[in-house]
Design an enzyme around this catalytic site. Structure first.
Site, short mmCIF file in Angstrom:
data_model
loop_
_atom_site.label_atom_id
_atom_site.label_comp_id
_atom_site.label_asym_id
_atom_site.label_seq_id
_atom_site.Cartn_x
_atom_site.Cartn_y
_atom_site.Cartn_z
N LYS B 63 0.85 -1.19 0.00
CA LYS B 63 0.00 0.00 0.00
C LYS B 63 0.89 1.24 0.00
CE LYS B 63 -3.93 1.89 2.67
NZ LYS B 63 -4.73 1.69 3.90
N SER B 138 -9.51 1.66 2.94
CA SER B 138 -8.64 2.44 2.07
C SER B 138 -7.60 1.60 1.34
CB SER B 138 -7.92 3.52 2.89
OG SER B 138 -7.10 2.91 3.89
N SER B 162 -9.64 -0.69 7.24
CA SER B 162 -9.08 -0.46 5.90
C SER B 162 -8.40 -1.65 5.25
CB SER B 162 -8.08 0.72 5.94
OG SER B 162 -8.80 1.92 5.97
#
Ligand SMILES: [Zn+2]
Lengths: 508, 505
Positions: B63, B138, B162
């Protein structure tokens, strides 16, 4: 009693002498190439975390304890938020709700008056220490023409903030406290106390009011970067505020800067509303609990403080107040003194005599040489003449093995040679001649060279002219010592000359 | 990723999927080939170890808020567009030490703020099951990349769900470890006290291996810990059935009850935009979509069939979770994001009159709306004089939630909960309002508030989209959750989207 009462509180920031910064492993050093001691952590890069330097906690706690504060059994850090370009994270990791130490005190000489008067026997005034808390320093912003540059070498270094209650009334008291605190932290070995370089910084808040009416409206003063400026700045400010109030005016709550060129304080910014720092607990650092190991490391760091040491050195060694002040100026210097006296005692000298002789050397010759070489009292450890070696010199004089004049030569030699004084004396043949035969030979040589002086002395002795006899004998003693190459022990020479003169007088 | 894999047509597979879903912000063939030597300065010898170790030769997505040396670290934000990290996160370095290779940076909601990945400043990430729908957020890029089989696993970060929510939306396994089990060093902070680096993986076994490789105390993160000696083991099941467990079930009806009490507990004035209205909307947003409810019931049956004992439990404080979560998260975010001022790195205006102007310009043009909103909220709740009403109150609620979980977990081994009230949602009219998206964090954010491990795993497909559940366990009890889920996966193999090819063995 004066109509007005003044209240001064001090906030002193000291840079702790930790090897690395408070929350990263960067070197904590000053004067290096800008932005050379930085890493992602102290530059506030994305994703990094602070890691608390335990040594900063220990040093901070040592200071807190030395100032009679109570250590908090559990402390944590908060984020103090405000934007400033020299602060990489735009928040400062500081302590707000749980300072390292709280509720301490120190005694200063009543009315101030410099550290010399603060030795035993002077009336004291107690200053309450509100708290000591640990925090990180910011970088330095430099404005050059129409650009601003930032050096982050200082960012993240460990600072201890020491906050007093508003217990000072005069600039002199505040000055005295700052000097005393400076010596204390130097004694503790946790700060170099250099105010010019900013290792010890002082901010003050001052208010005046009619006596008995409590605190007035508070003015903050910054830029007091020497203990003298602390006194001058605060005295100026108190006068300014009193004059204002006398004229029926009001003191405006503001921050003022000390202008050392004009000897006055000047408005820096007016506080319209207090800053909201939006403190909240630093989630990246777990609370710190002082365990037994930490407590004992703190206690181990609590050396005898300057005034305790002055008091003890004064009474234990029988030094004059002036000598005590010089000897105890720095911990290293006082350590040197005590080591030298102990060694002299071991060499057979009486303690008080040894102390007196060592103190004379240290306050005289040693100080002179160190001043000449630009060394401070704290640097005494750098000398080749260690305390033990100075003791050896003192003992050589005391035992009559070298003269006072030779002792000075010996001291100078010991400053540059890595050798024991006794070995230097032996190598140079500086030891005094005490052999009776060699003394007698020197005396005979003097008598042979100055027959009229000798016969004159004998006649004067026989005739009861004590003064003349003494003068002529002394002349012969000098000649005999000269004949020995200056090495004959004066006392023995004198005895030998007197014996010969008396014998000759009797024969007349 | 080995060169053999590339020769087998993987490149074309990767490009075709990426054109449809857009999961990577950066993927570098050289990096994929394993030539990068990241973090070598901190963990000597790990580069040479990349041919050995339990994850040897496996590429993984990272990420874009987790640092990989010399790769971008934009956090999905304009402000950090072009910024490259000078160091690697501890978790990344530990994975590399056992042979895994970071293959690129995955898309995300800006600074982790969002539930769709549509809050990325750079691009949209689509759901591999239906490109009209979001991948969740996210960590949407990581979830989509794993779901499409582009990487066997990816790192994400879980602040309030997330990792688990996008894993749930895309049909992959998502592990949010115990707070402190994995070092946060190198994770760009959003809400420091809530978030952890987590794993999105194509199987429970893979999630276990990855977690085992990266967990453990790190001197660079003083909030990290080693698991206690009596923590459940992380040894693979190896085909054996999972030990039967007592699983507390937080049933949708119990949740509905909890939310109803939120409504009755509201004393504010009625009317448009009032607290009552907001509570009603929040309650509606938290109601399970029928397909999700169906999947939840099926999962319960599946677990029972595997010998687990299911008991109904209640978490009365659950209803306060979302407000407490957003209060704490935004408060911490307002401080964490203060460092992005354009002075030392990141984008900034070409000219500014003074430092303040530079900072204002950099932040004004660099941050997106959602980020600005949360910074403002966080600044608001931390004002002096108001902390008792907001921040400290949220912390008290947090303590209550932790105690609630402790009480429930004293009687059962794990708690079974929905992950999100809906399956992957669409965009525009078919989407969820930003408010509803926040309210829907109800099921995920409590594990963050309590600091407990939570494992989301797919249990089936309903109406063409994956559905799943999550298990919340005791601190450092990841092993137990993984055992239960691995047993479930053995009986109910994970469904894959159309066009999926298994490259990773
Ligand atoms: Zn550093």
């Amino acid at each position: 009693m004066m109509k007005y009462q003044s209240f001064i509180g001090l906030e002193v920031h000291i840079h702790l002498l930790t090897k690395s910064k408070a929350f990263c492993s960067c070197r904590a050093a000053f004067g290096d190439e800008p932005n050379s001691n930085v890493c992602p952590v102290c530059m506030g890069y994305p994703g990094v975390l602070p890691a608390l330097n335990g040594e900063a906690m220990r040093m901070g706690a040592v200071v807190a304890r030395a100032l009679n504060c109570t250590l908090s059994p559990k402390t944590w850090f908060e984020r103090k938020q405000y934007f400033y370009p020299d602060m990489p994270k735009n928040y400062q990791i500081s302590q707000f709700a749980s300072p390292l130490g709280v509720d301490g005190w120190v005694d200063i000489p009543a009315g101030g008056g410099g550290p010399a008067s603060s030795a035993a026997g002077t009336a004291t005034k107690r200053i309450r220490i509100k708290e000591c808390h640990l925090e990180e320093d910011a970088g330095k912003m430099i404005h050059a023409g129409n650009v601003s540059l930032v050096d982050y070498n200082r960012a993240g270094t460990s600072l201890l903030e020491i906050v007093t209650e508003p217990d000072f009334e005069t600039g002199a008291e505040a000055e005295c406290y700052v000097q005393q605190l400076r010596r204390t932290v130097r004694y503790l070995g946790v700060c170099d106390g250099n105010m010019e370089e900013g290792s010890l910084r002082c901010d003050a808040n001052v208010s005046v009011n009619l006596r008995g009416q409590g605190l007035g409206s508070k003015v903050e003063i910054k830029n007091l970067n020497s203990s003298r400026f602390v006194r001058l700045g605060l005295d100026y400010e108190i006068e300014r505020q009193v004059a204002l109030v006398e004229k029926g005016g009001m003191v405006r709550q503001e921050t003022r800067l000390w202008n050392e060129n004009r000897d006055q304080t000047e408005t820096m910014r007016v506080k319209e509303s207090s800053n909201d720092y939006r403190f909240f607990p630093e989630p990246d650092l777990p609370p710190f609990s002082a365990d037994a190991g930490f407590i004992s490391s703190v206690e181990a760091g609590l050396v005898e403080l300057p005034f305790d040491r002055e008091r003890r050195v004064g009474s234990e060694f029988g030094l004059s107040r002036e000598q005590v002040t010089i000897v105890c100026e720095e911990r290293a210097f006082a350590d040197y003194f005590e080591a030298a006296v102990a060694e002299a005692e071991r060499l057979g000298m009486d303690k008080k005599v040894a102390a007196e002789r060592v103190a004379i050397w240290m306050t005289g010759e040693l100080k002179r040489v160190m001043n000449r070489d630009g060394l401070g009292a704290a640097d005494v450890g750098a000398l080749k003449v260690t305390g033990a070696r100075l003791a050896a010199i003192v003992a050589l004089v005391a035992s009559g093995r070298i003269s006072g004049k030779i002792a000075r030569q010996l001291f100078d030699a010991a400053l540059v040679e890595e050798a024991e004084p006794a070995d230097i004396v032996a190598a140079r043949g500086w030891e005094l001649v005490v052999d009776p035969a060699r003394i007698a030979a020197a005396v005979e040589e003097a008598i042979a060279a100055e027959p009229s002086a000798f016969s004159g002395a004998a006649a004067a002795t026989a005739g009861g002219d004590v003064g003349k006899a003494r003068t002529l004998s002394a002349f012969l003693v000098g000649k005999a010592i000269g004949a020995s190459g200056g090495k004959a022990e004066p006392g023995l020479v004198k005895a030998a000359v007197e014996a010969r003169v008396t014998a000759a007088a009797t024969a007349l | 990723m080995s060169r053999t894999v590339l020769q087998d047509g993987f490149s074309a597979y990767l490009d075709a999927w990426e054109a449809r879903i857009g999961s990577f912000l950066e993927k570098d063939a050289e990096t994929i080939a394993g030539s990068a030597v990241l973090g070598a300065d901190r963990e000597p010898g790990y580069a040479s170890d990349s041919t050995k170790g339990v994850l040897r030769g496996l590429p993984f997505g990272v990420k874009d808020n987790i640092a990989v040396k010399d790769m971008r670290l934009s956090c999905g934000s304009r402000l950090l567009d072009g910024f490259r990290s000078p160091y690697s996160a501890t978790a990344v370095a530990r994975l590399a030490a056992v042979g895994a290779m970071p293959a690129g940076k995955t898309n995300m909601d800006e600074f982790g703020m969002g539930s769709s990945t549509d809050n990325s400043a750079f691009m949209r990430t689509n759901n591999p099951w239906d490109v009209e729908r979001v991948a969740g957020g996210s960590s949407g890029g990581s979830a989509a990349a794993v779901a499409a089989g582009l990487v066997p696993f990816a790192l994400g970060s879980d602040t309030g769900g997330s990792v688990r929510q996008p894993a749930n939306f895309c049909g992959v396994v998502g592990l949010k470890p115990t707070y402190g089990a994995v070092s946060r060093f190198g994770l760009v902070a959003y809400a420091s006290s809530l978030e952890t680096i987590g794993v999105l993986a194509d199987s429970v076994a893979r999630a276990r291996t990855v977690f085992a490789a990266m967990r453990g105390a790190d001197p660079l993160d003083q909030t990290s810990f080693d698991a206690p000696a009596d923590a459940p083991s992380l040894l693979p099941l190896g085909g054996k059935p999972a030990e039967p467990r007592a699983i507390g079930v937080l049933s949708p009806s119990a949740v509905a009850k909890a939310l109803a009490s939120t409504l009755s507990g509201q004393a504010g004035p009625a009317g448009n935009g009032g607290p009552d209205e907001a509570a009603r909307e929040a309650s509606a947003a938290a109601m399970l979509e029928p397909e999700v409810a169906l999947g939840f019931e099926a999962a319960k049956e599946g677990l029972r069939a595997l010998g687990h004992r299911l008991v109904d439990v209640e978490l009365p404080s659950l209803k306060y979770g979302v407000p407490a979560y957003y209060t704490i998260a935004t408060a911490e975010a307002s401080a964490n994001l203060a460092r992005f001022d354009g002075i030392r790195y990141g984008n900034r205006p070409a000219y500014a009159e003074n430092p303040d102007g530079l900072i204002d310009g950099a932040r004004g043009s660099g941050f997106g709306d959602e980020v600005k909103l949360r910074i403002l909220l966080g600044t608001f709740v931390l004002r002096s004089g108001f902390q008792d009403r907001y921040y400290l109150r949220a912390q008290r609620i947090r303590t209550g939630i932790r105690l609630d979980f402790n009480r429930v977990l004293a009687g059962v081994d794990a708690v079974l909960m929905p992950v999100f009230p809906t399956r992957a949602f669409g965009r525009g009219e078919r989407g969820l309002s930003p408010f509803a998206q926040k309210a829907a964090d109800l099921f995920t954010c409590c594990a963050n508030l309590a600091g407990l491990p939570a494992l989301a795993f797919p249990t089936g497909v309903e109406g063409g989209l994956p559905v799943g559940v999550q298990l919340v366990g005791k601190a450092f009890g990841e092993g137990l959750l993984l055992d239960v889920a691995e047993g479930y996966e053995a009986a109910h193999p994970i469904a894959r989207p159309a066009g999926y090819r298994a490259f990773w063995g």
